[in-house]
Design an enzyme around this catalytic site. Structure first.
Site, PDB file in Angstrom:
ATOM      1  N   ASP A  33       2.396  -1.379  -5.626  1.00  0.00           N
ATOM      2  CA  ASP A  33       1.512  -1.249  -4.470  1.00  0.00           C
ATOM      3  C   ASP A  33       0.118  -0.813  -4.911  1.00  0.00           C
ATOM      4  O   ASP A  33      -0.040  -0.083  -5.897  1.00  0.00           O
ATOM      5  CB  ASP A  33       2.098  -0.208  -3.510  1.00  0.00           C
ATOM      6  CG  ASP A  33       1.499  -0.280  -2.122  1.00  0.00           C
ATOM      7  OD1 ASP A  33       0.819  -1.281  -1.813  1.00  0.00           O
ATOM      8  OD2 ASP A  33       1.693   0.675  -1.350  1.00  0.00           O
ATOM      9  N   ASN A  81       4.895 -10.704   3.386  1.00  0.00           N
ATOM     10  CA  ASN A  81       3.556 -10.911   2.829  1.00  0.00           C
ATOM     11  C   ASN A  81       2.908 -12.220   3.260  1.00  0.00           C
ATOM     12  O   ASN A  81       1.697 -12.407   3.084  1.00  0.00           O
ATOM     13  CB  ASN A  81       3.594 -10.850   1.293  1.00  0.00           C
ATOM     14  CG  ASN A  81       3.743  -9.441   0.750  1.00  0.00           C
ATOM     15  OD1 ASN A  81       4.218  -9.247  -0.365  1.00  0.00           O
ATOM     16  ND2 ASN A  81       3.366  -8.437   1.534  1.00  0.00           N
TER      17      ASN A  81
END
Length: 263
Positions: A33, A81
């Site tokens: 991340d 995503n």
């Protein structure tokens, strides 16, 4: 024993630490991340963060292999995503092509085998080809498994597994009473990892402390380590620090550290 140096960012003090090579987590999973935030802090486009993050994958994969990790699972692209801007998604879909195109020789040199889990049939054709080629090119490697979670979602994985079991029950080949943990394990995307299917250590970078739909079944007893570093800044020392923290913990799997003697 592996030795490494840990520098305190506030004081500058350097501490020497040692890793117990007999207690290296066999399976490490990482939620990578912070690529976009890393880029924004440097006034760069988000894709610059993803490009740097790709280089970090190369560094961390070789470091993990050297330390004796047997499976390294990286959350590369989630089923959620796709909601990101189209230009960013298109760039992310090109990354495996660039990554494997440049890194496969290094993977072979380091005896690292590529595995990919996720709904890869939904990926662009060029991405699918890059993935299949990397798997084929490293198939003879016998060292660490570098497992990419690509178009992967933990809930979707469980739903798919349950649907498969339901079909077997409907066909009369499976007794519902026979459905247990092992039966579900066998239908998950990590089933071919055998005893290594469940991560010992889960790392998430960039300060967030949530699973984000990642390996929801498999991390039931994993140790979690959260770090403030954005993924592009994560390196071998950061990996060693996370493993060091893991080694300070006592995994009890719901039991007690030591059972009292019976009298």
């Amino acid at each position: 024993m592996f030795s490494f140096s840990k520098k305190d960012q506030a004081t500058g003090e350097v501490t020497e630490r040692q890793l117990d090579d007999a207690n290296i987590p066999a399976h490490v999973a990482i939620i990578m991340d912070g690529n976009g935030r890393w880029a924004q802090q440097r006034h760069l486009p988000r894709i610059a963060g993803h490009k740097q993050g790709m280089n970090t994958v190369k560094t961390v994969a070789k470091a993990a292999s050297h330390l004796g990790v047997k499976v390294l699972t990286l959350y590369a692209f989630s089923t959620e995503n796709w909601k990101r801007p189209t230009a960013e998604v298109n760039y992310l879909m090109k990354l495996p092509v660039d990554f494997f195109g440049t890194f496969v020789p290094d993977l072979i040199k380091n005896n690292i085998r590529v595995k990919v889990m996720g709904y890869t049939d939904q990926l662009p054709a060029a991405t699918q080809k890059a993935v299949k080629d990397a798997i084929a090119d490293t198939a003879e490697c016998t060292g660490m498994v570098l497992n990419f979670a690509l178009n992967y979602g933990g809930r979707a994985e469980i739903v798919t597994a349950v649907q498969t079991l339901a079909q077997q029950v409907q066909a009369g080949t499976l007794d519902p009473a026979a459905i247990d943990d092992a039966a579900i394990d066998q239908q998950l995307m990590t089933s071919d990892l055998g005893e290594l299917r469940d991560p010992d250590l889960l790392i998430r970078t960039s300060g967030e402390e949530r699973l984000s739909n990642f390996m929801l079944w498999q991390v039931a007893y994993s140790e979690f380590v959260f770090t403030q570093q954005h993924w592009p800044d994560f390196d071998q020392t950061a990996l060693e620090e996370a493993i060091y923290e893991y080694q300070q913990r006592h995994r009890r799997y719901g039991g007690l550290a030591s059972e009292p003697e019976k009298k």
